[in-house]
Design an enzyme around this catalytic site. Structure first.
Site, mmCIF file in Angstrom:
data_model
loop_
_atom_site.group_PDB
_atom_site.id
_atom_site.type_symbol
_atom_site.label_atom_id
_atom_site.label_comp_id
_atom_site.label_asym_id
_atom_site.label_seq_id
_atom_site.Cartn_x
_atom_site.Cartn_y
_atom_site.Cartn_z
ATOM 1 N N CYS A 204 -5.159 -13.372 5.166
ATOM 2 C CA CYS A 204 -4.451 -14.650 5.314
ATOM 3 C C CYS A 204 -4.917 -15.456 6.539
ATOM 4 C CB CYS A 204 -2.946 -14.423 5.353
ATOM 5 S SG CYS A 204 -2.449 -13.028 6.364
ATOM 6 N N HIS B 93 0.397 -19.246 9.752
ATOM 7 C CA HIS B 93 -0.489 -18.799 10.840
ATOM 8 C C HIS B 93 -1.117 -20.024 11.514
ATOM 9 C CE1 HIS B 93 0.181 -14.864 9.463
ATOM 10 N NE2 HIS B 93 -0.990 -14.564 8.920
HETATM 11 P P1 NAP Z 1 4.959 -5.391 1.881
HETATM 12 O O1 NAP Z 1 5.981 -6.450 2.059
HETATM 13 O O2 NAP Z 1 5.018 -4.183 2.725
HETATM 14 O O3 NAP Z 1 4.962 -4.940 0.339
HETATM 15 C C1 NAP Z 1 4.256 -3.817 -0.117
HETATM 16 C C2 NAP Z 1 4.416 -3.634 -1.632
HETATM 17 O O4 NAP Z 1 3.628 -2.503 -2.046
HETATM 18 C C3 NAP Z 1 5.845 -3.335 -2.076
HETATM 19 O O5 NAP Z 1 6.033 -3.818 -3.378
HETATM 20 C C4 NAP Z 1 5.887 -1.794 -2.098
HETATM 21 O O6 NAP Z 1 6.774 -1.270 -3.048
HETATM 22 C C5 NAP Z 1 4.484 -1.470 -2.563
HETATM 23 N N1 NAP Z 1 4.064 -0.170 -2.041
HETATM 24 C C6 NAP Z 1 4.092 0.252 -0.746
HETATM 25 N N2 NAP Z 1 3.639 1.520 -0.662
HETATM 26 C C7 NAP Z 1 3.347 1.899 -1.929
HETATM 27 C C8 NAP Z 1 2.852 3.114 -2.492
HETATM 28 N N3 NAP Z 1 2.570 4.169 -1.753
HETATM 29 N N4 NAP Z 1 2.660 3.136 -3.837
HETATM 30 C C9 NAP Z 1 2.947 2.082 -4.603
HETATM 31 N N5 NAP Z 1 3.411 0.907 -4.136
HETATM 32 C C10 NAP Z 1 3.614 0.828 -2.809
HETATM 33 O O7 NAP Z 1 3.496 -5.972 2.115
HETATM 34 P P2 NAP Z 1 2.932 -7.480 1.892
HETATM 35 O O8 NAP Z 1 2.984 -8.233 3.144
HETATM 36 O O9 NAP Z 1 3.546 -8.056 0.665
HETATM 37 O O10 NAP Z 1 1.396 -7.190 1.638
HETATM 38 C C11 NAP Z 1 0.904 -6.721 0.393
HETATM 39 C C12 NAP Z 1 -0.602 -6.884 0.371
HETATM 40 O O11 NAP Z 1 -0.902 -8.271 0.471
HETATM 41 C C13 NAP Z 1 -1.305 -6.199 1.552
HETATM 42 O O12 NAP Z 1 -2.520 -5.665 1.114
HETATM 43 C C14 NAP Z 1 -1.518 -7.336 2.529
HETATM 44 O O13 NAP Z 1 -2.615 -7.108 3.382
HETATM 45 C C15 NAP Z 1 -1.778 -8.477 1.577
HETATM 46 N N6 NAP Z 1 -1.525 -9.811 2.148
HETATM 47 C C16 NAP Z 1 -0.301 -10.070 2.709
HETATM 48 C C17 NAP Z 1 -0.078 -11.335 3.239
HETATM 49 C C18 NAP Z 1 1.217 -11.686 3.929
HETATM 50 O O14 NAP Z 1 1.260 -12.767 4.557
HETATM 51 N N7 NAP Z 1 2.265 -10.859 3.873
HETATM 52 C C19 NAP Z 1 -1.073 -12.304 3.163
HETATM 53 C C20 NAP Z 1 -2.301 -11.996 2.563
HETATM 54 C C21 NAP Z 1 -2.500 -10.746 2.056
HETATM 55 P P3 NAP Z 1 8.190 -0.600 -2.646
HETATM 56 O O15 NAP Z 1 9.138 -1.737 -2.382
HETATM 57 O O16 NAP Z 1 8.555 0.176 -3.848
HETATM 58 O O17 NAP Z 1 7.933 0.249 -1.421
#
Ligand code: NAP
Length: 356
Positions: free
Chosen positions: A150, A243
């Protein structure tokens, strides 16, 4: 016309929720499957996730039962597109299982650095799309297209008009990144309230590496990384979304603030012509702010529904012979993650690369 059936992996997380928001009422796409970890599997979506968006969860999805992403293989053929928002460390296996049969549009870093995988941003490096063909050599009928980190997103968009017209020698960037970029629950409140944390694990390396790949040139069937120098410092700050990045660029040829603004205008015109008809496209890829105290995350991040990069404080930099500096703002969970991914999927549909 029948809508394209989509699954969201990591649907309960911050980026996953944004996929749900980005596809709500979409003219081409509908979500027919939600996946998360074993802990969420079997629960109704509204019970499995802590909803962080401003609007209510779409009622149809609120009651949908979340499935275990480890078991996605058995359902995969019932979807046309997979949107993945899983943590980078665990995404590789499920994304690969999906790509054997279907296109995967991902927000994760799992495949970003593989040579046959484009980190695609339509207005920046659409020619890299041809790498998708190369992925067939893996024996896949589908493919994987990740978006960038991001923080990389806003930076490469701001650099593209400069690299095209003036050439880049060196880039220095310092970020002030929003809390939502760390996912949920993310950074503990006692660490971030009234504070700035001057370190985000692996972030600087990712931004530097991705910027050179995205702004690299396609030579034959490979992307040759761009050759300029890049040095980043990434920090986390007490802002919910959006950001901010402070950028210094040493250019090859002279580039005044007016030159940069004109280059941005041309860049926006090209964007409008090539991508302006896509449902998630903003009016302008880059919005220039002339006020001396903008962009500000709270006031500007939702402009064009978080799909534009906002650039302000464009000034000449006197330390370099040819130097320019500015401040940019980019919505990390919208253009920087889910809605940016949806825009890519729309383009791939328009080009017939994803079949409806
Ligand atoms: P997050 O809020 O921590 O969400 C993680 C997701 O993955 C939840 O649905 C969680 O499910 C699932 N998960 C976690 N551990 C798991 C496991 N062991 N097996 C299966 N599912 C699992 O993270 P996020 O910020 O949304 O980020 C998700 C991805 O997007 C990351 O790779 C991040 O780098 C990328 N990203 C994020 C942003 C941002 O601004 N947040 C921007 C660009 C890219 P449960 O609820 O069941 O635990």
């Amino acid at each position: 016309m029948e809508k394209v059936k989509c699954a969201v992996l990591g649907a309960t997380g911050i980026a996953g929720q944004q996929f749900i928001e980005a596809i709500k009422g979409h003219p081409w796409f509908e979500i027919t499957g939600l996946y998360a970890s074993e802990k969420s599997a079997g629960k109704k979506y509204c019970e499995a996730c802590i909803w962080h968006q401003e609007s209510e969860i779409e009622s149809r999805l609120s009651l949908m039962v979340v499935k275990d992403v480890a078991k996605i293989e058995q359902d995969i053929k019932s979807y046309n597109i997979i949107f993945s928002a899983l943590p980078g460390e665990i995404a590789r296996d499920p994304e690969e299982k999906c790509a054997k049969y279907r296109p995967v549009i991902s927000t994760t870093s799992a495949f970003r650095y593989d040579k046959d995988v484009p980190i695609l941003i339509p207005e920046v490096n659409i020619s890299h799309i041809s790498l998708i063909e190369k992925q067939k050599e893996r024996g896949w009928r589908g493919f994987i297209v990740p978006g960038p980190n991001c923080t990389t997103l806003g930076l490469v968009i701001s650099l593209k008009p400069i690299s095209e017209e003036f050439g880049i020698k060196n880039v220095f960037m310092t970020s002030l990144q929003a809390i939502s970029g760390a996912g949920y629950p993310g950074v503990p409140s006692l660490d971030i309230l009234d504070n700035i944390i001057p370190f985000i694990a692996k972030e600087e390396e990712k931004v530097q590496k991705e910027t050179l790949k995205i702004l690299g040139t396609l030579e034959g069937k490979n992307v040759q990384d761009a050759l300029f120098g890049i040095s980043c410092t990434c920090t986390r700050t007490n802002v919910r979304n959006g950001h901010t990045e402070i950028v210094f660029v040493e250019t090859e040829k002279p580039c005044t603030p007016e030159d940069y603004k004109n280059a941005i205008k041309k860049f926006n015109e090209k964007f409008k012509k090539e991508f302006g008809d896509l449902p998630s496209a903003p009016k302008e890829s880059i919005v220039i702010k002339e006020e001396e105290n903008r962009p500000q995350p709270r006031r500007d991040r939702d402009l064009n529904d978080g799909m534009s990069t906002i650039i302000g404080r464009i000034r000449k930099d006197d330390i370099f012979k040819n130097g320019i500096k500015f401040v940019l703002l980019s919505h990390n969970t919208k253009k920087g993650a889910a809605k940016g991914g949806v825009l890519v999927a729309e383009y791939l549909i328009k080009k017939g690369i994803i079949k409806r």
